[in-house]
Write a protein that holds these residues in place. Sequence first.
Motif, mmCIF file in Angstrom:
data_model
loop_
_atom_site.group_PDB
_atom_site.id
_atom_site.type_symbol
_atom_site.label_atom_id
_atom_site.label_comp_id
_atom_site.label_asym_id
_atom_site.label_seq_id
_atom_site.Cartn_x
_atom_site.Cartn_y
_atom_site.Cartn_z
ATOM 1 N N ALA A 47 0.829 -1.208 0.000
ATOM 2 C CA ALA A 47 0.000 0.000 0.000
ATOM 3 C C ALA A 47 0.866 1.262 0.000
ATOM 4 C CB ALA A 47 -0.941 -0.008 1.203
ATOM 5 N N VAL A 48 1.900 1.282 0.821
ATOM 6 C CA VAL A 48 2.801 2.446 0.882
ATOM 7 C C VAL A 48 3.543 2.607 -0.446
ATOM 8 C CG1 VAL A 48 4.907 3.341 1.976
ATOM 9 C CG2 VAL A 48 3.044 2.454 3.376
ATOM 10 N N ALA A 49 4.024 1.506 -1.011
ATOM 11 C CA ALA A 49 4.744 1.568 -2.288
ATOM 12 C C ALA A 49 3.840 2.078 -3.403
ATOM 13 C CB ALA A 49 5.302 0.192 -2.640
ATOM 14 N N LEU A 50 2.594 1.631 -3.453
ATOM 15 C CA LEU A 50 1.662 2.110 -4.473
ATOM 16 C C LEU A 50 1.349 3.594 -4.296
ATOM 17 C CD1 LEU A 50 -0.835 -0.860 -4.799
ATOM 18 C CD2 LEU A 50 0.801 -0.058 -6.494
ATOM 19 N N PHE A 51 1.172 4.022 -3.054
ATOM 20 C CA PHE A 51 0.905 5.430 -2.770
ATOM 21 C C PHE A 51 2.076 6.303 -3.238
ATOM 22 C CE2 PHE A 51 1.195 9.106 0.108
ATOM 23 C CZ PHE A 51 -0.006 9.719 -0.208
ATOM 24 N N ILE A 52 3.294 5.890 -2.902
ATOM 25 C CA ILE A 52 4.483 6.646 -3.311
ATOM 26 C C ILE A 52 4.602 6.661 -4.833
ATOM 27 C CG2 ILE A 52 7.020 6.621 -3.282
ATOM 28 C CD1 ILE A 52 6.789 5.656 -0.352
ATOM 29 N N ASP A 56 4.626 10.099 -6.926
ATOM 30 C CA ASP A 56 5.799 10.395 -7.752
ATOM 31 C C ASP A 56 5.434 10.493 -9.225
ATOM 32 O OD1 ASP A 56 7.370 10.426 -5.519
ATOM 33 O OD2 ASP A 56 8.271 8.453 -5.854
ATOM 34 N N SER A 57 4.580 9.603 -9.689
ATOM 35 C CA SER A 57 4.173 9.620 -11.095
ATOM 36 C C SER A 57 3.420 10.897 -11.434
ATOM 37 C CB SER A 57 3.309 8.403 -11.411
ATOM 38 O OG SER A 57 4.056 7.229 -11.249
ATOM 39 N N TYR A 58 2.623 11.378 -10.511
ATOM 40 C CA TYR A 58 1.909 12.640 -10.727
ATOM 41 C C TYR A 58 2.897 13.777 -10.964
ATOM 42 C CZ TYR A 58 -0.580 16.922 -9.672
ATOM 43 O OH TYR A 58 -1.075 18.190 -9.719
ATOM 44 N N PHE A 59 3.929 13.850 -10.127
ATOM 45 C CA PHE A 59 4.907 14.923 -10.279
ATOM 46 C C PHE A 59 5.733 14.770 -11.551
ATOM 47 C CE2 PHE A 59 4.288 15.378 -5.610
ATOM 48 C CZ PHE A 59 3.816 16.683 -5.648
ATOM 49 N N TYR A 85 10.726 -1.365 -7.336
ATOM 50 C CA TYR A 85 9.748 -2.080 -6.525
ATOM 51 C C TYR A 85 10.087 -3.573 -6.464
ATOM 52 C CZ TYR A 85 5.552 -4.447 -5.065
ATOM 53 O OH TYR A 85 4.689 -5.272 -4.410
ATOM 54 N N CYS A 86 10.385 -4.161 -7.597
ATOM 55 C CA CYS A 86 10.690 -5.597 -7.639
ATOM 56 C C CYS A 86 11.924 -5.928 -6.813
ATOM 57 C CB CYS A 86 10.881 -6.069 -9.079
ATOM 58 S SG CYS A 86 9.351 -6.093 -10.013
ATOM 59 N N HIS A 87 12.925 -5.070 -6.848
ATOM 60 C CA HIS A 87 14.138 -5.300 -6.055
ATOM 61 C C HIS A 87 13.812 -5.322 -4.563
ATOM 62 C CE1 HIS A 87 18.279 -5.064 -4.714
ATOM 63 N NE2 HIS A 87 17.916 -4.050 -3.949
ATOM 64 N N PHE A 88 13.112 -4.307 -4.084
ATOM 65 C CA PHE A 88 12.798 -4.247 -2.657
ATOM 66 C C PHE A 88 11.810 -5.329 -2.243
ATOM 67 C CE2 PHE A 88 14.417 0.146 -3.095
ATOM 68 C CZ PHE A 88 15.398 0.065 -2.120
#
Length: 102
Positions: A47-52, A56-59, A85-88
Motif C-alpha cells: 500500500a505504501v509503495a503504491l501510494f508513493i 511520484d508519477s503525478y509529479f 519495486y521488484c528489487h525491494f
Amino acid sequence: MKCPHCEANVELDTKMYFKSFIGKYKCSSCTRKFKLQRGIKYYAWIAVALFIAVIDSYFVIKFAKDTTFSSVIYTSWLVILFFTYCHFDRKIENKMPTIKIN
C-alpha cells in the motif's frame, strides 16, 4: 527463505521471483513447492509503495507534460519504478516465513 519441507535455505533470485507470479516457489534442493506466509506488514508495504508510486508519477507527469519527449520520460520513470519495486519486494520476501503446499 527456508523450505518448510527439507529446511534448506532458498535464496529468492530474480529468475525465481519473476517465474512465480502468484507466490508459489520451488525448492532448489527437494523440488517441492511452498509459498510465503504474508502478513499485514507485507500488505502495508504494498500500500505504501503504491501510494508513493502514484504521487511520484503525478509529479513526473506534471514536470514532463510541457516537454517534447513527455511519453519517453514517463515510460522511463515507470520502468525505473517497476524494477525498484521488484528489487525491494524480492528482498522483503527473502526474509518472510514459508508454509507448505500439499
